[in-house]
Design a protein around this motif. Structure first.
Motif, PDB file in Angstrom:
ATOM      1  N   TYR A   4       0.860  -1.186   0.000  1.00  0.00           N
ATOM      2  CA  TYR A   4       0.000   0.000   0.000  1.00  0.00           C
ATOM      3  C   TYR A   4       0.892   1.231   0.000  1.00  0.00           C
ATOM      4  O   TYR A   4       1.872   1.295   0.748  1.00  0.00           O
ATOM      5  CB  TYR A   4      -0.882   0.044   1.253  1.00  0.00           C
ATOM      6  N   PHE A   5       0.528   2.209  -0.831  1.00  0.00           N
ATOM      7  CA  PHE A   5       1.267   3.469  -0.834  1.00  0.00           C
ATOM      8  C   PHE A   5       0.423   4.530  -1.525  1.00  0.00           C
ATOM      9  O   PHE A   5      -0.488   4.233  -2.298  1.00  0.00           O
ATOM     10  CB  PHE A   5       2.630   3.316  -1.533  1.00  0.00           C
ATOM     11  N   TYR A   6       0.733   5.780  -1.191  1.00  0.00           N
ATOM     12  CA  TYR A   6       0.102   6.879  -1.902  1.00  0.00           C
ATOM     13  C   TYR A   6       0.799   6.979  -3.252  1.00  0.00           C
ATOM     14  O   TYR A   6       2.031   6.841  -3.329  1.00  0.00           O
ATOM     15  CB  TYR A   6       0.234   8.191  -1.135  1.00  0.00           C
ATOM     16  N   PRO A   7       0.048   7.195  -4.330  1.00  0.00           N
ATOM     17  CA  PRO A   7       0.663   7.185  -5.669  1.00  0.00           C
ATOM     18  C   PRO A   7       1.896   8.083  -5.794  1.00  0.00           C
ATOM     19  O   PRO A   7       2.873   7.701  -6.431  1.00  0.00           O
ATOM     20  CB  PRO A   7      -0.474   7.670  -6.580  1.00  0.00           C
ATOM     21  N   GLU A   8       1.879   9.233  -5.163  1.00  0.00           N
ATOM     22  CA  GLU A   8       3.014  10.156  -5.277  1.00  0.00           C
ATOM     23  C   GLU A   8       4.187   9.750  -4.388  1.00  0.00           C
ATOM     24  O   GLU A   8       5.255  10.343  -4.448  1.00  0.00           O
ATOM     25  CB  GLU A   8       2.581  11.598  -4.957  1.00  0.00           C
ATOM     26  N   LYS A   9       4.017   8.709  -3.573  1.00  0.00           N
ATOM     27  CA  LYS A   9       5.056   8.275  -2.639  1.00  0.00           C
ATOM     28  C   LYS A   9       5.683   6.935  -3.027  1.00  0.00           C
ATOM     29  O   LYS A   9       6.348   6.298  -2.213  1.00  0.00           O
ATOM     30  CB  LYS A   9       4.482   8.152  -1.223  1.00  0.00           C
ATOM     31  N   LYS A  10       5.495   6.509  -4.257  1.00  0.00           N
ATOM     32  CA  LYS A  10       6.034   5.221  -4.696  1.00  0.00           C
ATOM     33  C   LYS A  10       7.556   5.182  -4.553  1.00  0.00           C
ATOM     34  O   LYS A  10       8.124   4.197  -4.093  1.00  0.00           O
ATOM     35  CB  LYS A  10       5.632   4.955  -6.147  1.00  0.00           C
ATOM     36  N   PHE A  11       8.224   6.267  -4.923  1.00  0.00           N
ATOM     37  CA  PHE A  11       9.681   6.330  -4.849  1.00  0.00           C
ATOM     38  C   PHE A  11      10.154   6.099  -3.413  1.00  0.00           C
ATOM     39  O   PHE A  11      11.137   5.397  -3.181  1.00  0.00           O
ATOM     40  CB  PHE A  11      10.185   7.689  -5.365  1.00  0.00           C
ATOM     41  N   GLU A  12       9.457   6.685  -2.440  1.00  0.00           N
ATOM     42  CA  GLU A  12       9.841   6.507  -1.032  1.00  0.00           C
ATOM     43  C   GLU A  12       9.702   5.052  -0.597  1.00  0.00           C
ATOM     44  O   GLU A  12      10.532   4.543   0.164  1.00  0.00           O
ATOM     45  CB  GLU A  12       8.994   7.409  -0.139  1.00  0.00           C
ATOM     46  N   LEU A  13       8.662   4.372  -1.087  1.00  0.00           N
ATOM     47  CA  LEU A  13       8.489   2.950  -0.763  1.00  0.00           C
ATOM     48  C   LEU A  13       9.639   2.131  -1.342  1.00  0.00           C
ATOM     49  O   LEU A  13      10.202   1.274  -0.662  1.00  0.00           O
ATOM     50  CB  LEU A  13       7.149   2.438  -1.288  1.00  0.00           C
ATOM     51  N   VAL A  14      10.003   2.413  -2.586  1.00  0.00           N
ATOM     52  CA  VAL A  14      11.114   1.690  -3.223  1.00  0.00           C
ATOM     53  C   VAL A  14      12.401   1.908  -2.433  1.00  0.00           C
ATOM     54  O   VAL A  14      13.148   0.955  -2.157  1.00  0.00           O
ATOM     55  CB  VAL A  14      11.281   2.143  -4.693  1.00  0.00           C
ATOM     56  N   GLU A  15      12.661   3.144  -2.029  1.00  0.00           N
ATOM     57  CA  GLU A  15      13.876   3.443  -1.258  1.00  0.00           C
ATOM     58  C   GLU A  15      13.854   2.757   0.110  1.00  0.00           C
ATOM     59  O   GLU A  15      14.877   2.279   0.585  1.00  0.00           O
ATOM     60  CB  GLU A  15      14.048   4.962  -1.095  1.00  0.00           C
TER      61      GLU A  15
END
Length: 173
Positions: free
Chosen positions: A119-130
């Motif tokens: 689960y993630f906010y669409p604009e926060k995908k990069f933060e999840l990957v990191e």
């Protein structure tokens, strides 16, 4: 005179000044009582017409504020990804539900998954990957120290396999 939050008037009685809020004066004059709070229906603090004023207690006002806050929270969509199938969907959960709290924990990176889904906010995908990359790096460092027990080593390796699978799925989105 205009105050910070409402239109006020200065009234004088025997050389003593009283500042009064116009909305409260209008409400009292036409309804005959002073409620704990006077609220403007349309939210415009300068619209002091009688039909725009509502009298309520502080607890009613507090409940109204909480319900407004909750309604704002439900407006934000959360991206849900099934790592096994790669299926992507956008969800909105009812505030304070178990699913909502679990999804939020994943969105705020307290957990990577909730009930097997990312689960993630669409604009926060990069933060999840990191975050996932950082967890893999941390686990690899822990394995290199030789401190964990055999059981813990197996668990850490399983976590890393899952994290790598999550990264692959996220890169295809």
């Amino acid at each position: 005179m205009k105050g910070k939050t409402a239109v006020r008037v200065a009234l004088w009685c025997e050389d003593i000044r009283f500042d009064k809020i116009v909305a409260r004066l209008v409400f009292e004059a036409f309804n005959g009582y002073i409620p704990e709070c006077v609220v403007h229906r349309d939210g415009d603090i300068y619209n002091n017409s009688l039909d725009n004023l509502i009298g309520m207690t502080r607890s009613e006002l507090s409940r109204k504020a909480v319900s407004k806050t909750n309604s704002k929270r439900t407006q934000r969509e959360i991206c849900r990804v099934n790592p096994d199938t790669g299926e992507v969907s956008f969800v909105k959960y009812k505030p304070h539900s178990t699913k909502y709290r679990g999804a939020l924990r994943a969105c705020y990176l307290i957990r990577v998954t909730y009930r097997g889904d990312l689960y993630f906010y669409p604009e926060k995908k990069f933060e999840l990957v990191e975050e996932i990359k950082a967890r893999i790096k941390q686990n690899n460092y822990l394995l290199s120290t030789g401190i964990p027990s055999l059981e813990m080593v197996k668990r850490i390796k399983r976590y890393n396999l899952n994290y790598k699978k999550y990264l692959e799925v996220l890169q295809t989105i």
